[in-house]
Scaffold this active site. Structure first.
Site, PDB file in Angstrom:
ATOM      1  N   HIS A  24       0.795  -1.232   0.284  1.00  0.00           N
ATOM      2  CA  HIS A  24      -0.093  -0.116  -0.073  1.00  0.00           C
ATOM      3  C   HIS A  24       1.027   1.467   0.168  1.00  0.00           C
ATOM      4  O   HIS A  24       0.505   1.896  -0.530  1.00  0.00           O
ATOM      5  CB  HIS A  24      -0.726  -0.231   1.249  1.00  0.00           C
ATOM      6  N   HIS A 181      -9.166  -2.250  -4.666  1.00  0.00           N
ATOM      7  CA  HIS A 181      -7.735  -2.368  -3.315  1.00  0.00           C
ATOM      8  C   HIS A 181      -7.600  -3.558  -4.248  1.00  0.00           C
ATOM      9  O   HIS A 181      -6.045  -3.269  -4.656  1.00  0.00           O
ATOM     10  CB  HIS A 181      -8.357  -3.294  -2.586  1.00  0.00           C
ATOM     11  N   ASP A 185      -3.207  -2.987  -5.080  1.00  0.00           N
ATOM     12  CA  ASP A 185      -2.562  -4.068  -4.561  1.00  0.00           C
ATOM     13  C   ASP A 185      -1.051  -4.340  -5.535  1.00  0.00           C
ATOM     14  O   ASP A 185       0.187  -4.191  -5.663  1.00  0.00           O
ATOM     15  CB  ASP A 185      -3.328  -5.293  -4.158  1.00  0.00           C
ATOM     16  N   HIS A 208      -1.030 -11.092  -4.833  1.00  0.00           N
ATOM     17  CA  HIS A 208       0.877 -10.510  -4.603  1.00  0.00           C
ATOM     18  C   HIS A 208       0.793 -12.511  -5.738  1.00  0.00           C
ATOM     19  O   HIS A 208       2.653 -11.671  -6.063  1.00  0.00           O
ATOM     20  CB  HIS A 208       0.773 -11.054  -3.308  1.00  0.00           C
TER      21      HIS A 208
END
Length: 231
Positions: A24, A181, A185, A208
């Protein structure tokens, strides 16, 4: 520098000297056009704040940015590169600019399928992505905490989904806050390469680990990218 990409991004110089949840903050730096910064921490994790990048963006804007008389290095995608991990499919395409095409799919009907085609600009990032918060499912909380994850998660820093209900009193900041979001990311994860991109990054059911696997696949193919300098 990446040591782990399970649920959050962990970087470090060894197994023991690590810092977690950097995505973030890195997204905020990229979103504000910051290429060069030193970050000092006195703990093993970047503060989660409200679960978004908004607090970091506001702090960077308040502090101000210095402009250096140095050319900016940009990584340019030259040919398609794609990877698959389980149900996830991610990759890069050549493009004169930077764009993200992110799609998520959850069995939970409240989220379902959400897709965001995001044309990059710093202002668009600040307004449309930086306020989007991380999210989690109430039914997963006990299992995650038993594994040492989400120990500090609360309604103050996470959008909590329970069945077909959002538990946060304020509700969602965007109708599609979940995919926003995930896009945030991805920007933070791609920032790990140390330079902005010219190209398209697309992700279907990614996260991720998939982001880093795609980034590694791109960098390992010397014919898939080059660098250019911009004033």
């Amino acid at each position: 520098s990446v040591r782990s990409a399970q649920l959050c991004t962990v970087i470090g110089t060894s197994v023991t000297a690590t810092v977690s949840t950097v995505e973030h903050l890195l997204a905020a730096l990229r979103g504000c056009g910051v290429d060069n910064a030193r970050i000092e921490l006195d703990g093993p994790e970047v503060p989660i704040l409200d679960g978004s990048s908004l607090g970091f963006v506001e702090a960077i804007e308040k502090a101000g940015i210095d402009f250096l008389d140095v050319k900016r290095r940009v990584i340019r995608v030259l040919k398609p590169v794609e990877i698959t991990i389980g149900m996830a499919r991610c990759g890069f395409l050549p493009y004169d600019g930077f764009k993200l095409d992110i799609e998520i799919e959850f069995a939970n009907e409240l989220i379902g399928v959400q897709q965001l085609d995001f044309e990059w600009s710093e202002e668009a990032f600040k307004q449309e992505l930086s306020p989007a918060r991380t999210f989690g499912f109430m039914e997963h909380a006990e299992v995650l905490r038993a594994q040492g994850f989400a120990l500090g998660a609360s309604l103050e820093n996470t959008v909590v989904v329970s069945g077909q209900e959002i538990l946060n009193q304020e509700g969602l900041r965007f109708p599609d806050e979940f995919v926003r979001h995930k896009t945030l990311d991805a920007i933070g994860d791609l920032a790990m390469v140390g330079a902005p991109f010219f190209g398209v990054y697309y992700s279907y059911r990614g996260g991720h680990q998939a982001n880093f696997t795609a980034l590694s696949a791109l960098l390992q193919d010397d014919t898939a990218w080059d660098t250019i300098e911009l004033s």
